[in-house]
Motif scaffolding. Sequence first.
Motif, PDB file in Angstrom:
ATOM      1  N   LEU A  64      46.706  83.366 -29.990  1.00  0.00           N
ATOM      2  CA  LEU A  64      45.976  83.593 -28.744  1.00  0.00           C
ATOM      3  C   LEU A  64      46.947  83.881 -27.592  1.00  0.00           C
ATOM      4  O   LEU A  64      46.701  84.759 -26.760  1.00  0.00           O
ATOM      5  CB  LEU A  64      45.113  82.360 -28.430  1.00  0.00           C
ATOM      6  CG  LEU A  64      43.962  82.560 -27.456  1.00  0.00           C
ATOM      7  CD1 LEU A  64      43.017  83.634 -27.946  1.00  0.00           C
ATOM      8  CD2 LEU A  64      43.226  81.262 -27.239  1.00  0.00           C
ATOM      9  N   GLU A  65      48.057  83.147 -27.566  1.00  0.00           N
ATOM     10  CA  GLU A  65      49.044  83.342 -26.493  1.00  0.00           C
ATOM     11  C   GLU A  65      49.649  84.747 -26.575  1.00  0.00           C
ATOM     12  O   GLU A  65      49.856  85.406 -25.553  1.00  0.00           O
ATOM     13  CB  GLU A  65      50.142  82.274 -26.590  1.00  0.00           C
ATOM     14  CG  GLU A  65      49.626  80.890 -26.221  1.00  0.00           C
ATOM     15  CD  GLU A  65      50.664  79.796 -26.340  1.00  0.00           C
ATOM     16  OE1 GLU A  65      51.834  80.100 -26.635  1.00  0.00           O
ATOM     17  OE2 GLU A  65      50.299  78.622 -26.156  1.00  0.00           O
ATOM     18  N   VAL A  68      46.965  87.299 -25.393  1.00  0.00           N
ATOM     19  CA  VAL A  68      46.768  87.306 -23.928  1.00  0.00           C
ATOM     20  C   VAL A  68      47.966  87.966 -23.233  1.00  0.00           C
ATOM     21  O   VAL A  68      47.791  88.751 -22.293  1.00  0.00           O
ATOM     22  CB  VAL A  68      46.520  85.865 -23.395  1.00  0.00           C
ATOM     23  CG1 VAL A  68      46.512  85.828 -21.881  1.00  0.00           C
ATOM     24  CG2 VAL A  68      45.203  85.333 -23.921  1.00  0.00           C
ATOM     25  N   TYR A 193      47.803  85.128 -16.604  1.00  0.00           N
ATOM     26  CA  TYR A 193      48.016  84.770 -18.015  1.00  0.00           C
ATOM     27  C   TYR A 193      47.467  83.372 -18.301  1.00  0.00           C
ATOM     28  O   TYR A 193      46.736  83.164 -19.263  1.00  0.00           O
ATOM     29  CB  TYR A 193      49.517  84.836 -18.322  1.00  0.00           C
ATOM     30  CG  TYR A 193      49.939  84.252 -19.647  1.00  0.00           C
ATOM     31  CD1 TYR A 193      49.775  84.965 -20.828  1.00  0.00           C
ATOM     32  CD2 TYR A 193      50.522  82.982 -19.715  1.00  0.00           C
ATOM     33  CE1 TYR A 193      50.168  84.421 -22.050  1.00  0.00           C
ATOM     34  CE2 TYR A 193      50.922  82.443 -20.923  1.00  0.00           C
ATOM     35  CZ  TYR A 193      50.749  83.165 -22.086  1.00  0.00           C
ATOM     36  OH  TYR A 193      51.126  82.624 -23.289  1.00  0.00           O
ATOM     37  N   ARG A 194      47.798  82.423 -17.425  1.00  0.00           N
ATOM     38  CA  ARG A 194      47.344  81.039 -17.634  1.00  0.00           C
ATOM     39  C   ARG A 194      45.819  80.944 -17.547  1.00  0.00           C
ATOM     40  O   ARG A 194      45.188  80.269 -18.350  1.00  0.00           O
ATOM     41  CB  ARG A 194      47.967  80.090 -16.588  1.00  0.00           C
ATOM     42  CG  ARG A 194      49.462  79.948 -16.651  1.00  0.00           C
ATOM     43  CD  ARG A 194      49.981  79.352 -17.915  1.00  0.00           C
ATOM     44  NE  ARG A 194      49.412  78.063 -18.230  1.00  0.00           N
ATOM     45  CZ  ARG A 194      49.651  77.389 -19.364  1.00  0.00           C
ATOM     46  NH1 ARG A 194      50.427  77.922 -20.288  1.00  0.00           N
ATOM     47  NH2 ARG A 194      49.123  76.224 -19.586  1.00  0.00           N
ATOM     48  N   LEU A 197      44.205  82.632 -20.596  1.00  0.00           N
ATOM     49  CA  LEU A 197      44.444  81.801 -21.780  1.00  0.00           C
ATOM     50  C   LEU A 197      43.529  80.576 -21.770  1.00  0.00           C
ATOM     51  O   LEU A 197      42.930  80.224 -22.794  1.00  0.00           O
ATOM     52  CB  LEU A 197      45.919  81.378 -21.811  1.00  0.00           C
ATOM     53  CG  LEU A 197      46.422  80.720 -23.080  1.00  0.00           C
ATOM     54  CD1 LEU A 197      46.317  81.673 -24.268  1.00  0.00           C
ATOM     55  CD2 LEU A 197      47.866  80.271 -22.919  1.00  0.00           C
ATOM     56  N   LYS A 200      40.021  81.616 -22.665  1.00  0.00           N
ATOM     57  CA  LYS A 200      39.879  81.892 -24.106  1.00  0.00           C
ATOM     58  C   LYS A 200      39.826  80.589 -24.900  1.00  0.00           C
ATOM     59  O   LYS A 200      39.073  80.466 -25.868  1.00  0.00           O
ATOM     60  CB  LYS A 200      41.068  82.728 -24.598  1.00  0.00           C
ATOM     61  CG  LYS A 200      41.174  84.096 -23.971  1.00  0.00           C
ATOM     62  CD  LYS A 200      40.496  85.138 -24.818  1.00  0.00           C
ATOM     63  CE  LYS A 200      40.631  86.489 -24.156  1.00  0.00           C
ATOM     64  NZ  LYS A 200      39.450  87.309 -24.329  1.00  0.00           N
ATOM     65  N   ARG A 201      40.646  79.621 -24.494  1.00  0.00           N
ATOM     66  CA  ARG A 201      40.672  78.344 -25.221  1.00  0.00           C
ATOM     67  C   ARG A 201      39.369  77.575 -25.029  1.00  0.00           C
ATOM     68  O   ARG A 201      38.828  77.010 -25.975  1.00  0.00           O
ATOM     69  CB  ARG A 201      41.861  77.495 -24.750  1.00  0.00           C
ATOM     70  CG  ARG A 201      43.142  77.970 -25.383  1.00  0.00           C
ATOM     71  CD  ARG A 201      44.280  77.029 -25.119  1.00  0.00           C
ATOM     72  NE  ARG A 201      45.481  77.509 -25.795  1.00  0.00           N
ATOM     73  CZ  ARG A 201      46.696  77.376 -25.332  1.00  0.00           C
ATOM     74  NH1 ARG A 201      46.903  76.773 -24.189  1.00  0.00           N
ATOM     75  NH2 ARG A 201      47.717  77.832 -26.010  1.00  0.00           N
TER      76      ARG A 201
END
Lengths: 214, 72
Positions: A64-65, A68, A193-194, A197, A200-201
Amino acid sequence: VAAGLLGLGVFLAFFVAPEAAVEGVRQRIFYIHVPIALTSYFCFGLGAWKALQLLWRGDERYDLESYVAIHQGTIFGSLTLLTGSIWAKTSWGHWWSWGSNQLVLFLVLFLFYCAYFMLRFSLEEGPRRARSSAVYALFGVVLIPISFLAIRLANDLVHPTVFTREGPQMTASMFLAFCVCWAAVTLLAYVLYRVELLGKRIDADLRELREVLS
Amino acid sequence: VTPGEYVAAAYGIVLIVVLAYVAIIAAKLARLQRQLSELVELAKRRPPRVEVEAARESLRARLPDRPGAGLC
């Protein structure tokens, strides 16, 4: 903080940094174009690094990281192409130059990572998709130094070279404005980005929770 | 078009794209918030685990009375 820094950078670029002798006012695109391009290289590099960690450690969170980071890279890559085209139009008189290796290689890098999404979404979710995407992301990292160094290796006369072995070819105030803009764009990319992410999580956790409850 | 307008266009495009991206992320977070609220409601409607366990115990207590219940 990122928005404030970006505002400061734009202020320095327009009101503190002097106008370039040859390029004139259009040189001010440099302060946003170059930081965005460097940030997109960084995002693609980060995506490849996370992909390597996935293959090395086998931890699925890196998938995932990596995704992203590459997504961020394509967004900043699009902005690089857009701002670069505007600069090209005002400087050279046309939107694009196929004769410039820097431009063409950046486009190749950008399209390569656009195809990453086609690959990723054509496979079913799971470890196989994560591994295939990671291998593809790792292949693309080879293009980053080539694209970055193309302008120096090919003696490109179309695209200007500002950072040489003798240091940055600009005044101190221009360099300050550039550094502030670069820090701002990098920070903005990190924040986005954070946030993406995290979204998404949470989305993945909610899907899991829904399955448990239903 | 003057060079100054091109410069303004370049900065404007960056601003628009970043704002659009933030708006998309905000919309997505709002959707997640809605989904979370739905799941909270769903969890609230389910009987608490203690009640389920108590019902099972009560059922087990009654099972020996039923013919053949001890066999399974």
